[in-house]
Design a protein around this motif. Structure first.
Motif, PDB file in Angstrom:
ATOM      1  N   GLN A  17     -35.108 -54.885  61.148  1.00  0.00           N
ATOM      2  CA  GLN A  17     -35.734 -55.900  60.297  1.00  0.00           C
ATOM      3  C   GLN A  17     -36.248 -57.076  61.115  1.00  0.00           C
ATOM      4  OE1 GLN A  17     -34.088 -57.298  56.717  1.00  0.00           O
ATOM      5  NE2 GLN A  17     -32.754 -55.532  56.457  1.00  0.00           N
ATOM      6  N   LEU A  18     -35.497 -57.379  62.160  1.00  0.00           N
ATOM      7  CA  LEU A  18     -35.883 -58.519  62.983  1.00  0.00           C
ATOM      8  C   LEU A  18     -37.219 -58.252  63.691  1.00  0.00           C
ATOM      9  CD1 LEU A  18     -34.694 -61.224  63.596  1.00  0.00           C
ATOM     10  CD2 LEU A  18     -33.507 -60.243  65.540  1.00  0.00           C
ATOM     11  N   ILE A  19     -37.421 -57.019  64.122  1.00  0.00           N
ATOM     12  CA  ILE A  19     -38.692 -56.681  64.770  1.00  0.00           C
ATOM     13  C   ILE A  19     -39.828 -56.895  63.764  1.00  0.00           C
ATOM     14  CG2 ILE A  19     -40.042 -54.839  65.852  1.00  0.00           C
ATOM     15  CD1 ILE A  19     -37.341 -53.584  66.711  1.00  0.00           C
ATOM     16  N   ALA A  20     -39.620 -56.393  62.553  1.00  0.00           N
ATOM     17  CA  ALA A  20     -40.660 -56.550  61.524  1.00  0.00           C
ATOM     18  C   ALA A  20     -40.950 -58.020  61.253  1.00  0.00           C
ATOM     19  CB  ALA A  20     -40.235 -55.838  60.245  1.00  0.00           C
ATOM     20  N   ARG A  21     -39.901 -58.813  61.207  1.00  0.00           N
ATOM     21  CA  ARG A  21     -40.062 -60.255  60.980  1.00  0.00           C
ATOM     22  C   ARG A  21     -40.921 -60.887  62.074  1.00  0.00           C
ATOM     23  NH1 ARG A  21     -39.988 -62.514  57.966  1.00  0.00           N
ATOM     24  NH2 ARG A  21     -40.239 -64.381  59.190  1.00  0.00           N
ATOM     25  N   ARG A  22     -40.590 -60.515  63.310  1.00  0.00           N
ATOM     26  CA  ARG A  22     -41.322 -61.102  64.440  1.00  0.00           C
ATOM     27  C   ARG A  22     -42.792 -60.723  64.379  1.00  0.00           C
ATOM     28  NH1 ARG A  22     -37.803 -63.926  64.468  1.00  0.00           N
ATOM     29  NH2 ARG A  22     -35.966 -63.929  65.790  1.00  0.00           N
ATOM     30  N   VAL A  23     -43.069 -59.489  64.033  1.00  0.00           N
ATOM     31  CA  VAL A  23     -44.471 -59.059  63.946  1.00  0.00           C
ATOM     32  C   VAL A  23     -45.185 -59.896  62.885  1.00  0.00           C
ATOM     33  CG1 VAL A  23     -46.021 -57.135  63.422  1.00  0.00           C
ATOM     34  CG2 VAL A  23     -43.913 -56.724  64.729  1.00  0.00           C
ATOM     35  N   ARG A  24     -44.526 -60.069  61.769  1.00  0.00           N
ATOM     36  CA  ARG A  24     -45.167 -60.842  60.697  1.00  0.00           C
ATOM     37  C   ARG A  24     -45.302 -62.318  61.067  1.00  0.00           C
ATOM     38  NH1 ARG A  24     -43.259 -58.561  54.929  1.00  0.00           N
ATOM     39  NH2 ARG A  24     -43.566 -56.364  55.307  1.00  0.00           N
ATOM     40  N   GLU A  25     -44.396 -62.796  61.899  1.00  0.00           N
ATOM     41  CA  GLU A  25     -44.543 -64.188  62.361  1.00  0.00           C
ATOM     42  C   GLU A  25     -45.817 -64.341  63.184  1.00  0.00           C
ATOM     43  OE1 GLU A  25     -40.847 -65.136  64.277  1.00  0.00           O
ATOM     44  OE2 GLU A  25     -39.767 -65.059  62.377  1.00  0.00           O
ATOM     45  N   HIS A  26     -46.308 -63.242  63.718  1.00  0.00           N
ATOM     46  CA  HIS A  26     -47.600 -63.280  64.419  1.00  0.00           C
ATOM     47  C   HIS A  26     -48.753 -63.059  63.440  1.00  0.00           C
ATOM     48  CE1 HIS A  26     -46.414 -63.692  68.623  1.00  0.00           C
ATOM     49  NE2 HIS A  26     -45.385 -62.926  68.365  1.00  0.00           N
ATOM     50  N   LYS A  27     -48.464 -63.160  62.146  1.00  0.00           N
ATOM     51  CA  LYS A  27     -49.450 -63.003  61.077  1.00  0.00           C
ATOM     52  C   LYS A  27     -50.069 -61.600  61.058  1.00  0.00           C
ATOM     53  CE  LYS A  27     -50.830 -67.880  60.672  1.00  0.00           C
ATOM     54  NZ  LYS A  27     -49.502 -68.223  60.251  1.00  0.00           N
ATOM     55  N   ILE A  28     -49.235 -60.646  61.389  1.00  0.00           N
ATOM     56  CA  ILE A  28     -49.704 -59.261  61.361  1.00  0.00           C
ATOM     57  C   ILE A  28     -48.803 -58.490  60.410  1.00  0.00           C
ATOM     58  CG2 ILE A  28     -49.993 -57.146  62.737  1.00  0.00           C
ATOM     59  CD1 ILE A  28     -50.454 -59.305  65.109  1.00  0.00           C
ATOM     60  N   TYR A  29     -49.429 -57.819  59.481  1.00  0.00           N
ATOM     61  CA  TYR A  29     -48.666 -57.103  58.483  1.00  0.00           C
ATOM     62  C   TYR A  29     -47.994 -55.891  59.118  1.00  0.00           C
ATOM     63  CZ  TYR A  29     -47.450 -54.492  54.377  1.00  0.00           C
ATOM     64  OH  TYR A  29     -46.749 -53.799  53.443  1.00  0.00           O
ATOM     65  N   CYS A  30     -46.725 -55.683  58.817  1.00  0.00           N
ATOM     66  CA  CYS A  30     -46.105 -54.489  59.359  1.00  0.00           C
ATOM     67  C   CYS A  30     -45.117 -53.910  58.373  1.00  0.00           C
ATOM     68  CB  CYS A  30     -45.427 -54.789  60.690  1.00  0.00           C
ATOM     69  SG  CYS A  30     -43.803 -55.415  60.519  1.00  0.00           S
ATOM     70  N   GLU A  31     -44.878 -52.637  58.517  1.00  0.00           N
ATOM     71  CA  GLU A  31     -43.908 -51.961  57.666  1.00  0.00           C
ATOM     72  C   GLU A  31     -42.920 -51.210  58.536  1.00  0.00           C
ATOM     73  OE1 GLU A  31     -45.115 -49.715  54.281  1.00  0.00           O
ATOM     74  OE2 GLU A  31     -46.820 -51.039  53.913  1.00  0.00           O
ATOM     75  N   ASP A 198     -54.337 -61.189  60.464  1.00  0.00           N
ATOM     76  CA  ASP A 198     -55.017 -61.528  59.213  1.00  0.00           C
ATOM     77  C   ASP A 198     -54.050 -61.580  58.022  1.00  0.00           C
ATOM     78  OD1 ASP A 198     -54.356 -58.908  58.888  1.00  0.00           O
ATOM     79  OD2 ASP A 198     -56.382 -58.173  58.511  1.00  0.00           O
ATOM     80  N   TRP A 199     -52.776 -61.639  58.340  1.00  0.00           N
ATOM     81  CA  TRP A 199     -51.759 -61.593  57.281  1.00  0.00           C
ATOM     82  C   TRP A 199     -51.366 -63.008  56.895  1.00  0.00           C
ATOM     83  CZ3 TRP A 199     -48.938 -59.156  53.772  1.00  0.00           C
ATOM     84  CH2 TRP A 199     -47.618 -59.488  53.547  1.00  0.00           C
ATOM     85  N   THR A 200     -51.836 -63.464  55.760  1.00  0.00           N
ATOM     86  CA  THR A 200     -51.451 -64.801  55.297  1.00  0.00           C
ATOM     87  C   THR A 200     -50.966 -64.677  53.855  1.00  0.00           C
ATOM     88  OG1 THR A 200     -53.612 -65.273  54.356  1.00  0.00           O
ATOM     89  CG2 THR A 200     -53.272 -65.928  56.655  1.00  0.00           C
ATOM     90  N   MET A 201     -50.250 -65.673  53.426  1.00  0.00           N
ATOM     91  CA  MET A 201     -49.742 -65.626  52.053  1.00  0.00           C
ATOM     92  C   MET A 201     -50.868 -65.713  51.027  1.00  0.00           C
ATOM     93  SD  MET A 201     -46.878 -64.805  51.483  1.00  0.00           S
ATOM     94  CE  MET A 201     -46.166 -63.986  52.874  1.00  0.00           C
ATOM     95  N   GLU A 202     -51.930 -66.436  51.389  1.00  0.00           N
ATOM     96  CA  GLU A 202     -53.068 -66.521  50.465  1.00  0.00           C
ATOM     97  C   GLU A 202     -53.645 -65.124  50.240  1.00  0.00           C
ATOM     98  OE1 GLU A 202     -52.625 -68.587  52.971  1.00  0.00           O
ATOM     99  OE2 GLU A 202     -52.374 -70.504  51.924  1.00  0.00           O
TER     100      GLU A 202
END
Ligand code: XMP
Length: 513
Positions: A17-31, A198-202
């Protein structure tokens, strides 16, 4: 969704989960997907990059998790972490050996020299600290690979086949102990996979609203609103998407914190949805009268909650969709890629059996908790609800030790409100993960004015934790505790003594019951 996607393939590592979190912190969507995911499914997802997680196994054991090695021939950049790196080596013909000799296994913070001419380490400091945790080691890299990082014990702390864009690191870049780990992942994602971020909450909100509208059409949806972060954000999102086609049922069991029921109502009553608040306080309290045993209290409240919800849902009639505030950690913990298991994971256990509906909508099922909060802020949800600390379903019932009376509820609400106010005044409200007051059933002698008192002891609890499975008691400054103590004994009736709970979990739990 048309976001750039990075896939995290889980080999059973504790940090998936932490890896996924870090990827998303770079504003990149990941699963996060299981390593068992069929290769055709992976191709269809069209990921820009793939990360193999660590795992507890040794690659040379017969039952170790292994992917179809075709995954390495798709031309998609791969970063293998720990076991993931060892799997790369194994799959491509290198050699992994068990570190029988303790001088070859590594655990903890380790000095590592990295090759900053590799895009993975571009722009970073050459000598760095990384977090190692491995018993096996890479003794020979596959053809085409070279070492791009080494420690004293580990010649292949990091390796790369730059041409095929295959990378492996023996350490864990996702944990904070790896000093430049966040930037290493950033390099992999942007410089190697070519992600733009390109991953933003908006964009998430827009897509989710569009998808919900397309799914629900002119149907009706029902949501059990608890006032917690997840159900509140789900409600706000659905309100924007389908407005009056949504009915929210908020069962106020009378055991909320001071003014909380009204705050929830204020946040949603005018949001365009059908908002039903059921004031069931008396009903719950009469069921709880004289009950002292904690598990019995929980059971009574759980059952009564379902009964009230069911009665209200029946009044609405047939609904097409039930909305659940399930979030991504629930999904991951429920079993990766196993849809049957995931479906039964609900925030409000048991409800689907009682309500006649066609399908479940889980609009937050791809988000982590802090992303849910960010979405709430994006949607304009009241700050108080966005930053609400966790609150147990049974509410104050499990913070009043012994039997529950309306007077005790009021006493605890008042004391708890003062504690929360002073924590906020001290600027600690977002750094202490959970804090609350407990009304013990112990009474002791005190002196007030010139008279003797014989009143209740109130306990204060504050914990720091990241997962609520373990917790440490918070070191709240004495002057803040003093202010709280003075105010409570002066302003709240029936309390003449305050104690601070200095146990961690384990051996204690966070709640007292
Ligand atoms: P414990 O007391 O088990 O609590 O250390 C861990 C976390 O869970 C919360 N908690 C609950 N949450 N329903 C909930 O939704 C419950 O029955 C419940 N019991 C405990 C607790 O507040 C803490 O955050």
């Amino acid at each position: 969704m048309s976001h750039e996607l990075v896939l995290v393939l889980d080999f059973g590592g504790q940090y998936n989960q932490l890896i996924a979190r870090r990827v998303r912190e770079h504003k990149i969507y990941c699963e996060v997907k299981s390593y068992k995911t069929p290769i055709e499914e992976i191709k269809a997802m069209n990921p820009k990059g793939i990360i193999f997680t660590g795992g507890p196994n040794s690659v040379y054991l017969d039952d170790s998790p292994r992917m179809d090695r075709e995954i390495l021939e798709l031309g998609i950049p791969v970063l293998g972490i720990c076991y993931g790196a060892q799997f790369l080596v194994y799959a491509l013909g290198g050699v992994i050996e068990p570190a029988h000799d303790a001088s070859l296994s590594e655990y903890g913070k380790t000095e590592c020299e990295i090759d900053t001419s590799s895009p993975l380490f571009d722009g970073l400091e050459k000598n760095t600290i990384v977090w190692m945790s491995h018993n096996d080691y890479i003794s020979k890299v596959p053809d085409g690979f070279k070492s791009i990082g080494h420690s004293v014990k580990c010649p292949y702390g990091a390796m790369a086949d730059e041409e095929r864009k295959l990378y492996g690191v023996q350490f864990h870049p996702e944990v904070n102990h790896t000093v430049q780990g966040f930037d290493m992942l950033g390099n992999f994602l942007t410089k190697i996979c070519g992600c733009r971020g390109d991953w933003t909450m908006e964009s998430y909100a827009e897509t989710a609203i569009r998808d919900i509208r397309a799914k629900v059409g002119d149907g009706k949806a029902l949501l059990a609103l608890s006032g917690g972060v997840d159900s509140s954000v789900a409600c706000k999102l659905l309100a924007k998407a389908i407005g009056s086609q949504l009915t929210c049922i908020f069962v106020d069991h009378g055991l909320m914190r001071k003014n909380e029921g009204d705050e929830v109502e204020a946040a949603f009553a005018d949001s365009g949805v059908n908002f039903v608040r059921v004031n069931a306080g008396e009903r719950f309290l009469s069921k709880l009268a004289g009950v002292e045993e904690p598990e019995r209290k929980r059971k009574i409240i759980g059952e009564e909650f379902i009964r009230v919800f069911e009665e209200e849902a029946k009044k609405i009639g047939k609904v097409d969709y039930l909305v659940q505030g399930t979030i991504y950690p629930d999904v991951i913990e429920s079993g990766l890629g196993d849809a049957a298991v995931i479906k039964s994971h609900h925030n409000v256990g048991g409800l689907p059996d009682y309500v006649d509906f066609k399908e479940i909508i889980e609009p937050l099922r791809l988000l982590f908790k802090d992303e849910v909060r960010a979405l709430g802020t994006t949607l304009g949800l009241d700050e108080k609800l966005v930053w609400r600390q966790p609150f147990p379903g049974p509410g104050l019932a499990i913070r009043i030790i012994g039997d529950i009376t309306p007077e005790k509820v009021a006493t605890l609400q008042d004391a708890d409100a003062i504690f929360r106010e002073e924590i906020a005044n001290a600027g600690l409200d977002r750094s202490i993960n959970q804090y609350f007051a407990v009304l013990t059933n112990m009474r002791s002698v005190g002196v007030m004015g010139d008279g003797r008192t014989y009143d209740y002891t109130l306990a204060l609890r504050g914990v720091s934790t990241s997962d609520f499975m373990t917790a440490d008691f918070s070191r709240i400054p004495y002057d803040v505790l003093e202010k709280v103590s003075v105010r409570i004994v002066n302003e709240v009736k029936n309390i003449n003594r305050i104690v601070y709970d200095i146990t961690s979990k384990p051996p204690a739990t966070i709640e007292w019951e």
